[in-house]
Design a protein around this motif. Structure first.
Motif, mmCIF file in Angstrom:
data_model
loop_
_atom_site.group_PDB
_atom_site.id
_atom_site.type_symbol
_atom_site.label_atom_id
_atom_site.label_comp_id
_atom_site.label_asym_id
_atom_site.label_seq_id
_atom_site.Cartn_x
_atom_site.Cartn_y
_atom_site.Cartn_z
ATOM 1 N N ARG A 68 -2.107 -8.359 9.113
ATOM 2 C CA ARG A 68 -1.576 -7.438 8.095
ATOM 3 C C ARG A 68 -0.062 -7.536 8.011
ATOM 4 N NH1 ARG A 68 -0.745 -1.738 8.472
ATOM 5 N NH2 ARG A 68 -2.060 -1.622 10.327
ATOM 6 N N LEU A 69 0.593 -7.669 9.155
ATOM 7 C CA LEU A 69 2.043 -7.799 9.139
ATOM 8 C C LEU A 69 2.499 -9.118 8.511
ATOM 9 C CD1 LEU A 69 3.091 -6.266 12.561
ATOM 10 C CD2 LEU A 69 3.479 -5.327 10.289
ATOM 11 N N HIS A 70 1.591 -10.087 8.442
ATOM 12 C CA HIS A 70 1.883 -11.339 7.750
ATOM 13 C C HIS A 70 1.393 -11.304 6.294
ATOM 14 C CE1 HIS A 70 2.445 -13.129 11.830
ATOM 15 N NE2 HIS A 70 3.319 -13.858 11.176
ATOM 16 N N TYR A 71 0.916 -10.150 5.845
ATOM 17 C CA TYR A 71 0.452 -9.988 4.465
ATOM 18 C C TYR A 71 -0.749 -10.873 4.141
ATOM 19 C CZ TYR A 71 4.101 -6.798 3.053
ATOM 20 O OH TYR A 71 4.887 -5.681 2.933
ATOM 21 N N ARG A 72 -1.554 -11.178 5.151
ATOM 22 C CA ARG A 72 -2.773 -11.940 4.914
ATOM 23 C C ARG A 72 -3.924 -10.946 4.786
ATOM 24 N NH1 ARG A 72 0.006 -16.065 8.372
ATOM 25 N NH2 ARG A 72 -0.781 -15.079 10.283
ATOM 26 N N ARG A 109 -5.816 -3.114 2.275
ATOM 27 C CA ARG A 109 -6.136 -3.242 0.852
ATOM 28 C C ARG A 109 -5.003 -2.750 -0.038
ATOM 29 N NH1 ARG A 109 -8.916 -7.353 -0.089
ATOM 30 N NH2 ARG A 109 -10.556 -7.573 1.475
ATOM 31 N N LEU A 110 -4.181 -1.855 0.483
ATOM 32 C CA LEU A 110 -3.010 -1.427 -0.292
ATOM 33 C C LEU A 110 -2.031 -2.576 -0.508
ATOM 34 C CD1 LEU A 110 -1.845 2.132 0.856
ATOM 35 C CD2 LEU A 110 -2.671 1.422 -1.392
ATOM 36 N N LEU A 111 -2.097 -3.595 0.329
ATOM 37 C CA LEU A 111 -1.215 -4.746 0.170
ATOM 38 C C LEU A 111 -1.667 -5.659 -0.969
ATOM 39 C CD1 LEU A 111 -0.736 -5.780 3.908
ATOM 40 C CD2 LEU A 111 0.817 -4.423 2.489
ATOM 41 N N GLY A 112 -2.877 -5.470 -1.453
ATOM 42 C CA GLY A 112 -3.385 -6.296 -2.539
ATOM 43 C C GLY A 112 -2.682 -5.999 -3.851
ATOM 44 N N HIS A 113 -2.960 -6.820 -4.839
ATOM 45 C CA HIS A 113 -2.270 -6.703 -6.125
ATOM 46 C C HIS A 113 -3.196 -6.306 -7.270
ATOM 47 C CE1 HIS A 113 1.227 -8.499 -4.233
ATOM 48 N NE2 HIS A 113 0.489 -9.519 -3.818
ATOM 49 N N ARG A 114 -4.456 -6.011 -6.958
ATOM 50 C CA ARG A 114 -5.425 -5.724 -8.012
ATOM 51 C C ARG A 114 -5.896 -4.279 -7.923
ATOM 52 N NH1 ARG A 114 -9.862 -9.833 -6.258
ATOM 53 N NH2 ARG A 114 -9.396 -8.649 -4.346
ATOM 54 N N PRO A 115 -6.255 -3.676 -9.056
ATOM 55 C CA PRO A 115 -6.769 -2.306 -9.009
ATOM 56 C C PRO A 115 -7.972 -2.154 -8.087
ATOM 57 C CG PRO A 115 -6.237 -2.911 -11.264
ATOM 58 C CD PRO A 115 -6.077 -4.159 -10.441
ATOM 59 N N GLU A 116 -8.821 -3.183 -8.019
ATOM 60 C CA GLU A 116 -9.977 -3.066 -7.141
ATOM 61 C C GLU A 116 -9.570 -3.010 -5.667
ATOM 62 O OE1 GLU A 116 -10.336 -7.300 -9.023
ATOM 63 O OE2 GLU A 116 -9.522 -5.328 -9.583
ATOM 64 N N ASP A 117 -8.436 -3.647 -5.320
ATOM 65 C CA ASP A 117 -7.928 -3.526 -3.960
ATOM 66 C C ASP A 117 -7.543 -2.080 -3.670
ATOM 67 O OD1 ASP A 117 -8.081 -6.243 -3.153
ATOM 68 O OD2 ASP A 117 -6.269 -6.695 -4.281
ATOM 69 N N TRP A 118 -6.836 -1.458 -4.603
ATOM 70 C CA TRP A 118 -6.355 -0.094 -4.386
ATOM 71 C C TRP A 118 -7.504 0.912 -4.397
ATOM 72 C CZ3 TRP A 118 -2.753 -1.385 -8.979
ATOM 73 C CH2 TRP A 118 -1.891 -2.419 -8.604
ATOM 74 N N ALA A 119 -8.496 0.665 -5.251
ATOM 75 C CA ALA A 119 -9.675 1.531 -5.246
ATOM 76 C C ALA A 119 -10.416 1.405 -3.915
ATOM 77 C CB ALA A 119 -10.599 1.181 -6.409
ATOM 78 N N ALA A 141 -2.053 6.929 -6.473
ATOM 79 C CA ALA A 141 -0.847 6.811 -7.285
ATOM 80 C C ALA A 141 -0.681 5.392 -7.813
ATOM 81 C CB ALA A 141 0.375 7.224 -6.464
ATOM 82 N N ARG A 142 -1.032 4.425 -6.991
ATOM 83 C CA ARG A 142 -0.914 3.035 -7.428
ATOM 84 C C ARG A 142 -1.914 2.718 -8.545
ATOM 85 N NH1 ARG A 142 0.138 -1.172 -2.730
ATOM 86 N NH2 ARG A 142 1.635 0.506 -2.364
ATOM 87 N N LEU A 143 -3.093 3.317 -8.482
ATOM 88 C CA LEU A 143 -4.075 3.111 -9.550
ATOM 89 C C LEU A 143 -3.593 3.704 -10.866
ATOM 90 C CD1 LEU A 143 -7.328 3.807 -7.537
ATOM 91 C CD2 LEU A 143 -6.845 1.712 -8.810
ATOM 92 N N GLY A 144 -2.823 4.791 -10.795
ATOM 93 C CA GLY A 144 -2.216 5.357 -11.993
ATOM 94 C C GLY A 144 -3.157 6.209 -12.819
ATOM 95 N N ILE A 169 15.405 -18.493 9.040
ATOM 96 C CA ILE A 169 14.885 -18.369 10.403
ATOM 97 C C ILE A 169 13.380 -18.116 10.400
ATOM 98 C CG2 ILE A 169 17.065 -17.591 11.364
ATOM 99 C CD1 ILE A 169 16.072 -14.744 11.258
ATOM 100 N N GLY A 170 12.732 -18.411 9.262
ATOM 101 C CA GLY A 170 11.278 -18.334 9.212
ATOM 102 C C GLY A 170 10.719 -17.075 8.605
ATOM 103 N N GLY A 171 11.575 -16.243 8.003
ATOM 104 C CA GLY A 171 11.098 -15.022 7.382
ATOM 105 C C GLY A 171 10.213 -15.294 6.173
ATOM 106 N N VAL A 172 9.357 -14.317 5.843
ATOM 107 C CA VAL A 172 8.418 -14.445 4.732
ATOM 108 C C VAL A 172 9.070 -13.915 3.453
ATOM 109 C CG1 VAL A 172 6.148 -13.770 3.874
ATOM 110 C CG2 VAL A 172 6.479 -14.216 6.309
ATOM 111 N N LEU A 173 8.930 -14.664 2.371
ATOM 112 C CA LEU A 173 9.556 -14.302 1.107
ATOM 113 C C LEU A 173 8.751 -13.280 0.312
ATOM 114 C CD1 LEU A 173 11.714 -14.745 -1.123
ATOM 115 C CD2 LEU A 173 10.354 -16.700 -1.899
ATOM 116 N N ASP A 174 7.423 -13.367 0.378
ATOM 117 C CA ASP A 174 6.562 -12.616 -0.534
ATOM 118 C C ASP A 174 6.901 -11.134 -0.657
ATOM 119 O OD1 ASP A 174 4.153 -12.448 -2.300
ATOM 120 O OD2 ASP A 174 3.441 -11.173 -0.672
ATOM 121 N N PRO A 175 7.038 -10.359 0.435
ATOM 122 C CA PRO A 175 7.285 -8.934 0.266
ATOM 123 C C PRO A 175 8.677 -8.604 -0.259
ATOM 124 C CG PRO A 175 7.353 -9.509 2.580
ATOM 125 C CD PRO A 175 6.879 -10.729 1.851
ATOM 126 N N LEU A 176 9.573 -9.583 -0.279
ATOM 127 C CA LEU A 176 10.951 -9.361 -0.719
ATOM 128 C C LEU A 176 11.236 -9.950 -2.093
ATOM 129 C CD1 LEU A 176 12.542 -10.311 2.711
ATOM 130 C CD2 LEU A 176 12.388 -8.011 1.782
#
Length: 478
Positions: free
Chosen positions: A97-101, A141-151, A190-193, A370-377
């Motif tokens: 999860r900390l790697h956003y996988r 699942r909150l890390l996902g990008h789709r409404p079905e993830d948030w649901a 809130a994310r589902l809106g 130094i190997g940081g992950v770009l995606d969350p930023l």
């Protein structure tokens, strides 16, 4: 919010996962098993708490070793083995999860639930640990990008709430975990809106706040942080209702933001790092909320963003390996830039805006180097980069091409930003807009020095656009 810092969703949950390992012999056939499991999971816990790249790699290696050890264990499939396997799978889920996988983390937590079912623990302990795992699954699942993830996240949090509310011993530990589940359920809704879901999210945050009302704030920085988070999220939800659905509540929203800052300020002023960090979050979020209200004073937003940067302490630290702090810093810089532009969209603010943007991007590049992950930023980086580009185009046009290529051209040591889709998009938009502005002037002033300079800029920007297109071809699929 700008950053939430909730690595587990409940600060006690990782320790609860390990509890039987600490208190009971989990491997009667292999006496050293209990000690080994406890020691290794403790090291993993510490590594996850630090959260930098080296620590996370260390956690992965330890978990790889533990999984091999479990796979060859003589008691494989038994109740004690299942409990150990559940603890290790939970830790694996945290790392993923900390790697956003998202899928990998979900699989690990689901495996932990399956193993937990075969562990032979009493029903109450099983229910409590299941509630924790449901919270972890929801956070994943909150890390996902789709409404079905948030649901799906909301459903996991609701199951966690159901299990906790059925607990016959509602002590402080249980109420602490229950408050996390209510907050996270609110975040998912809130994310589902939609106004109905946002109203329900508000009810969730209010439930969490009520659960925390009698906690001693001075006893733990986490108490301050979580209660403040309730108010921050209430402020954000009520701002959303006011702006998007014209339902009023603007004054209530800012009252919650101010309450969050008031809760955190004593801890921050007392030198507590977590309170400093969360106060910076509160100030940034308040500043950003003001920026979307037309009647708000941008000078107040500016003051709040500047104070946030002071609490972050960007001049005194070089924690570019901590992506959460970097995310908060980039967001504070972006907010300050927007407030400055709102007050004076002219040369007077251009130098400070470009300095703020470039210093922030420089820190991001060190993080990536130094190997940081770009995606969350990437999202906030793209906005900050784009604002810097827009400022150069409007007020310092002769430096625009160098600004874009210095950050995005790997031949100029861009240190990873060439992989940023958001920054490339901002660059393309800025260049097309700037070139279009030049073309609209046509042959005005032909033969003058100003006209010749416009021609030179157009040629330079076309070359820059072509070079950026080459870079995108090498890094993105179309």
């Amino acid at each position: 919010m700008a950053a939430d810092f909730r690595r587990w969703g409940d600060g006690s949950e990782f320790r609860m996962v390990m509890q039987r390992s600490v208190d009971n012999p989990v491997d009667r056939e292999c006496p050293e098993g209990r000690d080994r499991l406890h020691a290794e999971l403790r090291e993993v816990e510490l590594a996850l708490a630090v959260g930098d790249t080296a620590s996370l790699l260390s956690a992965v290696r330890r978990l790889d070793d533990l999984e091999r050890w479990l796979d060859g264990h003589p008691g494989k499939g038994g109740a004690d083995w299942s409990e150990m396997a559940s603890s290790v799978a939970t830790a694996r889920g945290h790392v993923e999860r900390l790697h956003y996988r998202v899928d990998e983390a979900s699989t690990a937590y689901e495996e932990a639930l399956v193993h937990l079912g075969g562990s032979g623990l009493d029903p109450l302990r099983t229910a409590r640990r299941s509630a924790n795992l449901r919270t972890y699954l929801g956070l994943t699942r909150l890390l996902g990008h789709r409404p079905e993830d948030w649901a799906g996240a909301a459903a996991h949090f609701e199951e966690s709430i159901r299990l906790r509310e059925a607990d016959p011993e509602p002590d402080e530990t249980l109420r602490w975990g229950l408050s996390a589940a209510w907050i996270n359920r609110g975040d998912a809704l809130a994310r589902l809106g939609g106004d109905d879901r946002i109203e329900e999210a508000i009810r969730s945050y209010e439930k969490a706040s009520a659960l925390l009302a009698d906690f001693d704030l001075a006893a733990s920085p986490a108490h301050r942080s979580r209660l403040a988070l309730c108010h921050l999220n209430l402020g954000a939800a009520k701002t959303e209702l006011a702006v998007r659905y014209a339902s009023g509540g603007r004054e209530e929203a800012f009252a919650h933001y101010e309450q969050a800052a008031a809760i955190l300020r004593p801890g921050a002023e007392g030198g507590i790092e977590e309170s400093k960090r969360m106060l910076a979050v509160a100030l940034v979020n308040t500043s950003r909320a003001r920026m979307i209200h037309e009647s708000a004073d941008p000078s107040t937003s500016e003051s709040e963003a500047r104070e946030a940067l002071r609490w972050i302490g960007t001049g005194d630290r070089d924690e570019t390996d901590d992506w959460e702090m970097l995310n908060l810093e980039l967001t504070a810089r972006l907010t300050l830039c927007l407030a400055l532009r709102e007050q004076d969209d002219g040369p007077a603010s251009a130098d400070e805006i470009t300095d703020l943007a470039e210093d922030g991007l420089r820190r991001l590049r060190r993080h990536l180097a130094i190997g940081g992950v770009l995606d969350p930023l990437d999202a906030v980086a793209g906005q900050l980069f784009g604002l810097g580009a827009e400022t150069y185009a409007r007020h310092l046009p002769r430096f625009l091409g160098d600004y874009l290529l210095d950050h995005l051209d790997p031949e100029r040591d861009s240190s990873g930003l060439e992989r940023s889709a958001a920054c490339h998009e901002a660059a393309v938009e800025t260049l097309w807009r700037a070139i279009g502005d030049l073309k609209r002037e046509g042959f005005t002033g032909i033969g003058t020095e100003a006209y010749e300079r416009r021609v030179e800029l157009e040629i330079e920007w076309d070359r820059c656009r072509e070079r950026l297109a080459e870079i995108r071809t090498g890094h993105f699929e179309f």
